[in-house]
Design a protein around this motif. Structure first.
Motif, short mmCIF file in Angstrom:
data_model
loop_
_atom_site.label_atom_id
_atom_site.label_comp_id
_atom_site.label_asym_id
_atom_site.label_seq_id
_atom_site.Cartn_x
_atom_site.Cartn_y
_atom_site.Cartn_z
N UNK A 81 0.84 -1.26 0.14
CA UNK A 81 -0.05 -0.01 0.04
C UNK A 81 0.88 1.14 -0.08
N UNK A 82 1.82 1.36 0.72
CA UNK A 82 2.79 2.41 0.87
C UNK A 82 3.43 2.52 -0.66
N UNK A 83 3.98 1.37 -1.21
CA UNK A 83 4.66 1.72 -2.51
C UNK A 83 3.39 2.18 -3.65
N UNK A 84 2.23 1.88 -3.74
CA UNK A 84 1.23 2.24 -4.29
C UNK A 84 1.04 3.60 -4.20
N UNK A 85 0.98 4.36 -2.99
CA UNK A 85 0.76 5.62 -2.62
C UNK A 85 2.04 6.40 -3.23
N UNK A 86 3.10 5.73 -2.87
CA UNK A 86 4.19 6.60 -3.57
C UNK A 86 4.40 6.63 -5.10
N UNK A 87 3.99 5.53 -5.83
CA UNK A 87 3.52 5.43 -7.23
C UNK A 87 2.56 6.41 -7.58
N UNK A 88 1.57 6.80 -6.86
CA UNK A 88 0.47 7.69 -7.26
C UNK A 88 1.00 8.94 -7.19
N UNK A 89 1.63 9.31 -6.28
CA UNK A 89 2.41 10.78 -6.14
C UNK A 89 3.21 10.89 -7.19
N UNK A 90 4.20 10.14 -7.91
CA UNK A 90 5.19 10.02 -8.79
C UNK A 90 4.00 10.30 -9.97
N UNK A 91 3.05 9.29 -10.36
CA UNK A 91 2.21 9.75 -11.43
C UNK A 91 1.76 10.81 -11.76
N UNK A 92 1.23 11.58 -10.39
CA UNK A 92 0.67 12.94 -10.46
C UNK A 92 1.91 13.82 -10.99
N UNK A 93 3.05 13.74 -10.49
CA UNK A 93 4.30 14.61 -10.98
C UNK A 93 4.43 14.34 -12.45
#
Length: 361
Positions: free
Chosen positions: A302-314
């Motif tokens: 779940x943490x990795x997915x949250x990081x991924x979503x933040x990078x995707x937004x960037x």
């Protein structure tokens, strides 16, 4: 003539962790085409508008049209195909530069750059260079972020992919096949590749209308555990072996993995992500993971997915900046473009395509 009023839309390019990935070279078999038009010209010269005019005219005559959207700006077209006429038009400029294979016979150039007023544009050269360089500079930053998305998701799911989990995934695929694959056909099916999703300046898009045209039932794979690619690859192989043509749709962030799979002849789709239409069953890949591994790895996943979503937004923000710079370029060019040539080229192209004999499906 049969009235084919439905249309489909796809991407043939993807903004990925590996940079721009293109499927254009596999889109049209130029040896079998009757007409393949390659449009040349820079920003603001009317390439997308010309393709829309041609496509609309053929739709008005009852022909099915496949639209190829630009992965940088989905409001813009990169290509259209009219299978019933064996004809296609494509934007042949970078990053998906293309040329006709059989120039003059079936392949034709349309040079829209001839409409530029070069004398008026020359004094603007510094502004044009600055906007063009700023536009190009946004993409490496976007690709870097998408590479981070890919790596973060991989790390979050890697520990869950035990041999037992992978075996259960294949077994689940075989269970689906026993339900959906009732008959086989002689020979091996044909695989076509399209991106049904894209990471764009408008966000991460799924071209849902194309799904509705091509499939009325199927499966939505809720894939927090990163197993959809394994499931879809097995399904793809088995459908092809059974003689069915498949439409394989890679994941734009990581094109080596499948994200969606469609079997048009069965009106069947397998989609990664939520899909609420009637006729679709849901599969949760969590149910395929060993319980002890899921309990141990769920928090990190779940943490990795949250990081991924933040990078995707960037990444999407960088693509939005690229779109803004491209808009600046078009604003510089458009006042100094004679669009009458583009309109004449569109009308000539329409008449040429309509004059071609129809192609049997």
């Amino acid at each position: 003539m049969e009235d084919l009023t439905q249309r489909t839309q796809f991407f043939l390019g993807a903004n990925s962790g590996e940079g721009f990935v293109s499927l254009y070279e596999h889109w049209i078999d130029q040896a079998a085409a009757q007409a393949f038009y390659v449009l040349k010209g820079g920003a603001g010269c009317g390439k997308s508008t010309l393709m829309r005019r041609v496509a609309q005219a053929l739709e008005d005559e009852g022909y099915y049209v496949e639209y190829i959207l630009c992965s940088g700006d989905p409001d813009s077209l990169d290509g259209v195909s009219i299978p019933g006429k064996g004809a296609a038009l494509v934007d042949g400029t970078s990053p998906h530069a293309m040329d006709p294979a059989y120039t003059g016979a079936t392949g034709h150039y349309i040079d829209l750059g001839r409409g530029y007023n070069r004398q008026a544009l020359f004094p603007l050269r510094r502004q044009i260079v600055e906007a063009a360089e700023a536009y190009k500079a946004c993409y490496p930053s976007a690709y870097h972020c998408i590479r981070g998305v890919q790596e973060s998701r991989r790390r979050g799911c890697h520990s869950l992919h035990s041999d037992e989990t992978l075996t259960k995934t294949i077994k689940r695929a075989e269970g689906i096949l026993s339900r959906e694959l009732k008959t086989t056909r002689p020979g091996v099916g044909r695989r076509s590749r399209r991106f049904l999703s894209g990471v764009t300046c408008q966000g991460r898009l799924l071209l849902s209308e194309s799904i509705k045209v091509l499939a009325d039932h199927g499966y939505a794979i809720l894939d927090d555990c990163g197993l959809a690619g394994v499931l879809l690859s097995h399904l793809e192989t088995r459908f092809l072996e059974s003689g069915y043509d498949v439409l394989s749709c890679p994941m734009p962030e990581q094109p080596s993995r499948l994200e969606h799979l469609l079997i048009p002849d069965l009106s069947l789709a397998f989609l990664s992500g939520s899909w609420k239409e009637d006729g679709f069953r849901s599969i949760r890949t969590e149910s395929l993971v060993e319980k002890n591994l899921l309990q141990e790895g769920k928090s990190f996943m779940r943490l990795s997915n949250r990081v991924a979503e933040g990078l995707l937004a960037e990444a999407i923000e960088h693509l939005s900046q690229a779109k803004a710079y491209h808009d600046q370029l078009e604003a510089l060019y458009r006042p100094h473009m004679d669009f009458s040539w583009a309109a004449e080229a569109a009308e000539q192209t329409i008449q040429e395509i309509l004059a071609l004999p129809d192609v049997a499906p």
